[in-house]
Design an enzyme around this catalytic site. Structure first.
Site, PDB file in Angstrom:
ATOM      1  N   THR A 259      20.801 -35.896 -11.551  1.00  0.00           N
ATOM      2  CA  THR A 259      21.771 -35.404 -12.538  1.00  0.00           C
ATOM      3  C   THR A 259      22.194 -36.488 -13.531  1.00  0.00           C
ATOM      4  O   THR A 259      22.481 -36.196 -14.689  1.00  0.00           O
ATOM      5  CB  THR A 259      22.997 -34.825 -11.795  1.00  0.00           C
TER       6      THR A 259
ATOM      7  N   SER B 230      15.937 -35.072  -7.071  1.00  0.00           N
ATOM      8  CA  SER B 230      15.715 -35.716  -5.770  1.00  0.00           C
ATOM      9  C   SER B 230      15.350 -34.710  -4.688  1.00  0.00           C
ATOM     10  O   SER B 230      14.952 -35.091  -3.598  1.00  0.00           O
ATOM     11  CB  SER B 230      16.941 -36.529  -5.356  1.00  0.00           C
TER      12      SER B 230
ATOM     13  N   THR C 286      21.839 -36.823  -6.444  1.00  0.00           N
ATOM     14  CA  THR C 286      22.803 -36.909  -5.338  1.00  0.00           C
ATOM     15  C   THR C 286      22.421 -36.035  -4.144  1.00  0.00           C
ATOM     16  O   THR C 286      22.935 -36.228  -3.051  1.00  0.00           O
ATOM     17  CB  THR C 286      24.225 -36.526  -5.802  1.00  0.00           C
ATOM     18  N   ASP C 287      21.518 -35.056  -4.352  1.00  0.00           N
ATOM     19  CA  ASP C 287      21.208 -34.120  -3.262  1.00  0.00           C
ATOM     20  C   ASP C 287      20.640 -34.812  -2.023  1.00  0.00           C
ATOM     21  O   ASP C 287      20.927 -34.414  -0.902  1.00  0.00           O
ATOM     22  CB  ASP C 287      20.225 -33.047  -3.744  1.00  0.00           C
TER      23      ASP C 287
END
Ligand code: ASP
Length: 313
Positions: free
Chosen positions: A4, A44, A76-77
């Protein structure tokens, strides 16, 4: 590494838009001299074990070439998994390794990427941070690899260390480290193109043996079972666990709770930790199921005795 922090809106939804050099320009005024590398483009959610192995190699080589710190921008996932993988595979030394990301796209109102990147650079340039091993810097806080977790799907303060707390902070561009870990998660870097396949299966009330049995039938190199509470399973699954252990597939029990370690020596009923260990299963200890999965994969990839690397206190 994409994510992101590097996306912008398009007619097809938010998509990768910023190269490493563009990102570096978002953190002006940083006192560090930067070399940028575009390593993986995209979300990710699509990362693979092969890319993790290559990333760790790239970080090690950058440090060998003289980098005093490495900052990785990441989606961030799966950030906490990559971060823990780096703690398992990059020896702690004189260089800092910092991972950061953003919860809001680069062109969203109040985008958090530039502030997170500036803070990550400040931590990377702060010599005491080298003692922490790889860390996450997000929303002004420093989190260690062992305990960092995504705790909220959308808020800018979406990460925490529920089991331990943060270990430092960045204020007005100055990094402070309050605490250093009394442990080191490093195991080694497997010399292979891919990681051994370790599967993670989550327990739910009334779980039937079918999902675990189907997973075992695919002949994984290892199994992590994200169990109830202190690392427990419904007794109906014990037959499959026995089968896995009899066929030399290591079985590790983690806690699905997300805060707090697994038990080792309390509960005696079938499916609880005393019974599971008696059958040959290992308890994960302090780390989450997703991190236990990577730890088991790296241990197997390095040819280590898995009983030596679990549980973690
Ligand atoms: N899907 C994005 C990723 O992990 C989410 C994010 O970066 O926050 O790449």
């Amino acid at each position: 590494m994409g994510g992101t922090i590097a996306v912008k809106a398009s007619d097809d939804g938010a998509l990768h838009a910023l190269a490493a050099e563009d990102l570096a320009a978002l953190a002006p005024g940083s006192a560090v001299e930067l070399e940028t590398v575009d390593f993986a483009i995209g979300s990710s959610i699509a990362l693979t074990g092969n890319q993790l192995l290559r990333l760790a190699q790239e970080v090690i080589e950058s440090i060998e070439r003289g980098a005093e710190g490495v900052v990785i921008t990441h989606g961030t996932d799966t950030l906490e998994e990559t971060l823990y993988f780096l703690a398992l595979t990059v020896p702690r030394g004189d260089a800092s390794v910092v991972v950061t990301g953003a919860m809001r796209p680069a062109d969203a109102p109040g985008a958090d990427g530039p502030a997170n990147l500036a803070a990550a650079l400040a931590v990377a340039a702060h010599r005491p941070a080298t003692a922490l091993g790889p860390v996450l810097v997000l929303d002004g806080l420093i989190h260690t690899a062992r305990f960092a977790a995504k705790v909220n799907a959308l808020s800018v303060g979406g990460f925490g260390s529920p089991a331990a707390g943060s270990v430092g902070r960045v204020v007005e561009g100055r990094a402070s480290v309050w605490l250093t870990p009394a442990y080191d998660d490093y195991l080694g870097l497997p010399d292979a193109a891919d990681l051994p396949r370790v599967e993670l299966v989550r327990m739910v009330l009334g779980a039937e043996p079918s999902a675990l049995a189907a997973t075992l039938a695919t002949q994984p190199a290892g199994l992590v079972i994200d169990g109830f509470g202190g690392g427990h399973v419904p007794p109906a699954l014990l037959g499959v666990i026995d089968e896995a252990i009899a066929s030399r597939v290591p079985v590790v029990l983690s806690s699905r709770v997300g805060d707090g370690p697994t038990n080792r020596s309390t509960y005696g009923a079938p499916g609880c930790e005393l019974d599971l260990q008696e059958r040959g299963a290992l308890m994960a200890g302090a780390i989450s199921g997703m991190k236990a999965r990577l730890r088991l994969a790296v241990a197997l990839g390095c040819g280590l005795d898995v009983a030596e690397v679990f549980p973690l206190d």
